[in-house]
Design a protein around this motif. Structure first.
Motif, PDB file in Angstrom:
ATOM      1  N   GLY A   1       0.836  -1.194   0.000  1.00 56.02           N
ATOM      2  CA  GLY A   1       0.000   0.000   0.000  1.00 56.02           C
ATOM      3  C   GLY A   1       0.871   1.244   0.000  1.00 56.02           C
ATOM      4  N   VAL A   2       0.326   2.326   0.571  1.00 62.44           N
ATOM      5  CA  VAL A   2       1.094   3.557   0.676  1.00 62.44           C
ATOM      6  C   VAL A   2       1.999   3.422   1.902  1.00 62.44           C
ATOM      7  N   GLN A   3       3.296   3.306   1.639  1.00 64.50           N
ATOM      8  CA  GLN A   3       4.220   2.926   2.696  1.00 64.50           C
ATOM      9  C   GLN A   3       4.148   3.857   3.913  1.00 64.50           C
ATOM     10  N   GLU A   4       4.123   5.166   3.663  1.00 62.32           N
ATOM     11  CA  GLU A   4       4.152   6.074   4.824  1.00 62.32           C
ATOM     12  C   GLU A   4       2.864   5.973   5.651  1.00 62.32           C
ATOM     13  N   ASP A   5       1.747   5.690   4.980  1.00 58.77           N
ATOM     14  CA  ASP A   5       0.487   5.511   5.728  1.00 58.77           C
ATOM     15  C   ASP A   5       0.554   4.245   6.596  1.00 58.77           C
ATOM     16  N   ILE A   6       1.128   3.211   6.023  1.00 60.69           N
ATOM     17  CA  ILE A   6       1.265   1.950   6.771  1.00 60.69           C
ATOM     18  C   ILE A   6       2.188   2.154   7.969  1.00 60.69           C
TER      19      ILE A   6
ATOM     20  N   ALA B   1       3.254   0.328  -2.770  1.00 61.97           N
ATOM     21  CA  ALA B   1       2.471   0.063  -3.988  1.00 61.97           C
ATOM     22  C   ALA B   1       1.222   0.923  -3.870  1.00 61.97           C
ATOM     23  N   PRO B   2       1.348   2.192  -4.235  1.00 58.62           N
ATOM     24  CA  PRO B   2       0.345   3.187  -3.834  1.00 58.62           C
ATOM     25  C   PRO B   2      -0.918   3.259  -4.689  1.00 58.62           C
ATOM     26  N   GLN B   3      -0.972   2.557  -5.818  1.00 54.52           N
ATOM     27  CA  GLN B   3      -2.187   2.681  -6.647  1.00 54.52           C
ATOM     28  C   GLN B   3      -3.364   1.946  -5.989  1.00 54.52           C
ATOM     29  N   VAL B   4      -4.550   2.539  -6.117  1.00 59.45           N
ATOM     30  CA  VAL B   4      -5.759   1.925  -5.541  1.00 59.45           C
ATOM     31  C   VAL B   4      -6.642   1.389  -6.656  1.00 59.45           C
ATOM     32  N   ILE B   5      -7.129   0.184  -6.493  1.00 58.65           N
ATOM     33  CA  ILE B   5      -8.161  -0.330  -7.403  1.00 58.65           C
ATOM     34  C   ILE B   5      -9.505  -0.081  -6.725  1.00 58.65           C
ATOM     35  N   THR B   6     -10.399   0.598  -7.408  1.00 56.77           N
ATOM     36  CA  THR B   6     -11.691   0.928  -6.791  1.00 56.77           C
ATOM     37  C   THR B   6     -12.804   0.084  -7.400  1.00 56.77           C
ATOM     38  N   GLY B   7     -13.978   0.205  -6.820  1.00 60.73           N
ATOM     39  CA  GLY B   7     -15.133  -0.517  -7.334  1.00 60.73           C
ATOM     40  C   GLY B   7     -15.538  -0.033  -8.717  1.00 60.73           C
TER      41      GLY B   7
ATOM     42  N   ASP C   1      -9.310  -4.887 -16.493  1.00 58.94           N
ATOM     43  CA  ASP C   1      -8.474  -3.737 -16.848  1.00 58.94           C
ATOM     44  C   ASP C   1      -7.612  -3.317 -15.668  1.00 58.94           C
ATOM     45  N   ALA C   2      -8.232  -3.267 -14.481  1.00 60.31           N
ATOM     46  CA  ALA C   2      -7.504  -2.836 -13.290  1.00 60.31           C
ATOM     47  C   ALA C   2      -6.305  -3.746 -13.044  1.00 60.31           C
ATOM     48  N   ILE C   3      -6.513  -5.049 -13.175  1.00 66.21           N
ATOM     49  CA  ILE C   3      -5.438  -6.004 -12.932  1.00 66.21           C
ATOM     50  C   ILE C   3      -4.318  -5.830 -13.962  1.00 66.21           C
ATOM     51  N   ARG C   4      -4.703  -5.511 -15.181  1.00 64.81           N
ATOM     52  CA  ARG C   4      -3.740  -5.390 -16.261  1.00 64.81           C
ATOM     53  C   ARG C   4      -2.998  -4.046 -16.197  1.00 64.81           C
ATOM     54  N   LEU C   5      -3.742  -2.994 -15.888  1.00 59.42           N
ATOM     55  CA  LEU C   5      -3.171  -1.650 -16.030  1.00 59.42           C
ATOM     56  C   LEU C   5      -2.610  -1.081 -14.729  1.00 59.42           C
ATOM     57  N   LYS C   6      -3.225  -1.385 -13.606  1.00 58.22           N
ATOM     58  CA  LYS C   6      -2.756  -0.789 -12.347  1.00 58.22           C
ATOM     59  C   LYS C   6      -1.654  -1.659 -11.733  1.00 58.22           C
ATOM     60  N   LYS C   7      -0.533  -1.668 -12.431  1.00 53.49           N
ATOM     61  CA  LYS C   7       0.568  -2.568 -12.069  1.00 53.49           C
ATOM     62  C   LYS C   7       1.173  -2.234 -10.715  1.00 53.49           C
ATOM     63  N   ASN C   8       1.031  -0.988 -10.324  1.00 53.72           N
ATOM     64  CA  ASN C   8       1.621  -0.603  -9.047  1.00 53.72           C
ATOM     65  C   ASN C   8       0.565  -0.451  -7.943  1.00 53.72           C
ATOM     66  N   SER C   9      -0.528  -1.168  -8.109  1.00 50.07           N
ATOM     67  CA  SER C   9      -1.554  -1.135  -7.062  1.00 50.07           C
ATOM     68  C   SER C   9      -1.195  -2.143  -5.974  1.00 50.07           C
ATOM     69  N   SER C  10      -1.672  -1.870  -4.773  1.00 54.03           N
ATOM     70  CA  SER C  10      -1.383  -2.750  -3.633  1.00 54.03           C
ATOM     71  C   SER C  10      -1.872  -4.172  -3.908  1.00 54.03           C
ATOM     72  N   MET C  11      -2.972  -4.291  -4.662  1.00 55.81           N
ATOM     73  CA  MET C  11      -3.526  -5.624  -4.932  1.00 55.81           C
ATOM     74  C   MET C  11      -2.705  -6.388  -5.963  1.00 55.81           C
ATOM     75  N   VAL C  12      -2.383  -5.723  -7.060  1.00 61.15           N
ATOM     76  CA  VAL C  12      -1.625  -6.399  -8.120  1.00 61.15           C
ATOM     77  C   VAL C  12      -0.228  -6.767  -7.623  1.00 61.15           C
ATOM     78  N   VAL C  13       0.422  -5.843  -6.889  1.00 57.83           N
ATOM     79  CA  VAL C  13       1.743  -6.141  -6.329  1.00 57.83           C
ATOM     80  C   VAL C  13       1.628  -7.315  -5.350  1.00 57.83           C
ATOM     81  N   GLY C  14       0.565  -7.297  -4.546  1.00 55.02           N
ATOM     82  CA  GLY C  14       0.335  -8.396  -3.604  1.00 55.02           C
ATOM     83  C   GLY C  14       0.147  -9.722  -4.319  1.00 55.02           C
TER      84      GLY C  14
ATOM     85  N   SER D   1     -11.570  -4.326  -4.090  1.00 58.63           N
ATOM     86  CA  SER D   1     -12.589  -4.722  -5.073  1.00 58.63           C
ATOM     87  C   SER D   1     -12.684  -6.245  -5.243  1.00 58.63           C
ATOM     88  N   THR D   2     -13.857  -6.791  -5.010  1.00 59.83           N
ATOM     89  CA  THR D   2     -14.063  -8.240  -5.155  1.00 59.83           C
ATOM     90  C   THR D   2     -13.799  -8.696  -6.585  1.00 59.83           C
ATOM     91  N   GLY D   3     -14.367  -7.950  -7.530  1.00 59.34           N
ATOM     92  CA  GLY D   3     -14.226  -8.325  -8.929  1.00 59.34           C
ATOM     93  C   GLY D   3     -12.770  -8.398  -9.341  1.00 59.34           C
TER      94      GLY D   3
END
Lengths: 340, 340
Positions: free
Chosen positions: A37-42, A62-68, A74-87, A105-107
């Motif tokens: 996630g956002v390292q400084e927030d964590i 990994a500061p990008q957020v995937i939202t509902g 698309d989110a999985i493909r494009l948001k490469k630096n999101s906390s979810m995709v990095v995870g 996001s469940t989806g």
């Protein structure tokens, strides 16, 4: 035991995710975590929680957020630096990491895990299994609840196997009573899928198939696991959730319409809180993607620290109980039987 | 206008059926009825109601009862002297009779009407459309709710047309907002059936298609008609019904668990009665089989006289509003469009 904790995308992220994971770590001394996630927030949350021992904690920025609003694939493909995709990437690549827990996001999570994480041998596609409260005090799992539409009968059989091993490992349910969602309880009921699946389920080793069930008995406590295609399962889950919400909202509105009702409700305040808690699905644990090579748990978007802690504990139990190995064994038993 | 009233099979038969029909006849002076059932019981109810004018009333002795335990197709085939089968026979054979109203077995009625009553031109198979209360005070129809599983996309289109004409005629809904039940609201969501049906629905003349909907919004009041296959529709309806029931039961149990809750509930007695009435589906009218050459209305098994009266009135409105003629016209418009 090492898990990735996705610290973005939930209503209470990153706070609930960090605190929930810390809570679970206190219960499971062998558990270490990686926060994405956002390292400084964590870091801020860790500091606020007074967490100075960092031997079991890593953080990855990994500061990008995937939202509902994002389209899942698309989110999985494009948001490469999101906390979810990095995870998900770490979950796939790092042999030490056994699970990913997310409140995002469940989806996107289902799509990402299905695309990026391998399947267990013999499993056609992973299935999503949320947990609901039964009226009798227990729980009931629904598999699949939306990951798989247009399925074949053998998939219902796989859902039954995976869901059974899951309920045993994560919730200690013994010989889970498996029912097939149908439009009537009689053997011959339903569409082609159900008609073909019924004898398959009857002859599946290692499951306790009790027959068809109707959706009105979802919370009856007569069943531990409902198997269905993802379309019907999604309708089932969302109708139940929607009705509980709408009913509670209607009660609230009606209570506020008259002074005497408000007075009555005041006397029943504790009871109404309990009703709300009862129907708050996050109190029963996260939804799990079954059949993936590694464990993926989805906590409710509105999860607080306790709900996240429950999700992490679920993953611990699945990991320690060897759920995936048991699913593999059950699938081998099934295929051995089929080969004879 | 002449209707058959099936006077067996409901919880309050024949009383509710006889009194309900008499009530509707008082409102519709052109309506005459044929009661089928145990003749002496019907006569007793007529006498008890002080009904001496018999110019608009006939009775036919057909004493066999079809129960919920009977297998629908067997019951229709074997119970030849049942009030329902005799009623269906009269509906088919007598050109003067326009409708059958029953509070008996849903399965038998749908099977019987589908087998015995012809279809409107162009309609693939009749569909069953119950009515639910919307939270905003209106109603919402669900078509199909169980008569058709394994359907093709064109059937969803037919459900949309038939349901729209029905809501206009029987409930005065203007340009009913039609939504397709799906697992998400986005255009591309769902299984093959839904993906193929979406553009069809978009291009159907004479309906007001507003897109996909999720089951959690069933009672939101945002939609007048939900179209779906009978499997998903059955899950939708029975989950909603089951959840409302379970919730009310749980509230009741919890109220009785403590003196102070009982006191609170006493102050809210009227409100709880209203909630129960709100979720009592029989208050919103019967379920109608759409697409059959003649009108078939199924009242809830627990219908009292008022609920039966509502069902009869529904049939009157459909008959007087020329619903079937309008469905035929809409189907012609559709086929004309398709032919161009």
């Amino acid at each position: 035991m090492k898990f990735v904790i996705d610290c973005l995308g939930g209503d209470n992220s990153p706070r609930a995710n960090v605190l929930g994971a810390l809570k679970a770590m206190a219960k499971y001394p062998d558990l270490s975590v990686v926060f994405t996630g956002v390292q400084e927030d964590i870091e801020r949350e860790l500091a606020a929680a007074g967490q100075t021992d960092r031997s079991r904690i890593e953080t990855v920025h990994a500061p990008q957020v995937i939202t509902g609003e994002d389209k899942p694939t698309d989110a999985i493909r494009l948001k490469k630096n999101s906390s979810m995709v990095v995870g998900l990437h770490m979950l796939r690549e790092d042999p030490e990491i056994a699970a990913l827990i997310s409140t995002g996001s469940t989806g996107a999570l289902v799509a990402g895990a299905t695309l990026r994480i391998g399947r267990l041998p013999g499993i056609r596609r992973p299935a999503f299994c949320p947990i609901l409260p039964a009226m009798t005090g227990g729980i009931v799992g629904v598999c699949d609840s939306g990951a798989n539409v247009d399925i074949i009968p053998e998939q219902l059989q796989q859902f039954a196997i995976m869901g059974s091993r899951y309920l045993e490992c994560a919730f200690g349910v013994k010989a889970p009573r498996v029912a097939m969602l149908n439009i009537g309880v009689e053997t011959e009921k339903g569409d082609l899928l159900r008609k073909e699946a019924y004898p398959l389920l009857q002859n599946t080793p290692g499951i306790n198939f009790v027959g068809n069930m109707e959706s009105r008995d979802l919370l009856s406590g007569n069943y531990d696991l409902i198997v269905c295609d993802g379309f019907a399962g999604n309708v089932l889950i969302k109708t139940a959730e929607g009705m509980a919400l709408e009913l509670m909202r209607k009660l609230k509105r009606d209570i506020y319409s008259k002074g005497i009702y408000k007075l009555g409700a005041l006397l029943m305040k504790r009871m109404f809180q309990q009703e709300r808690d009862f129907f708050n699905y996050q109190n029963y644990g996260g939804s799990v993607l079954l059949g993936a090579e590694k464990t993926v748990v989805k906590g409710h978007g509105s999860s607080g620290p306790d709900a996240v802690c429950k999700c992490v504990e679920q993953a611990c139990k699945m990991s320690l109980g060897g759920m995936n190995e048991q699913i593999i064994q059950s699938m081998q038993a099934l295929n051995g039987e089929a080969a004879q």
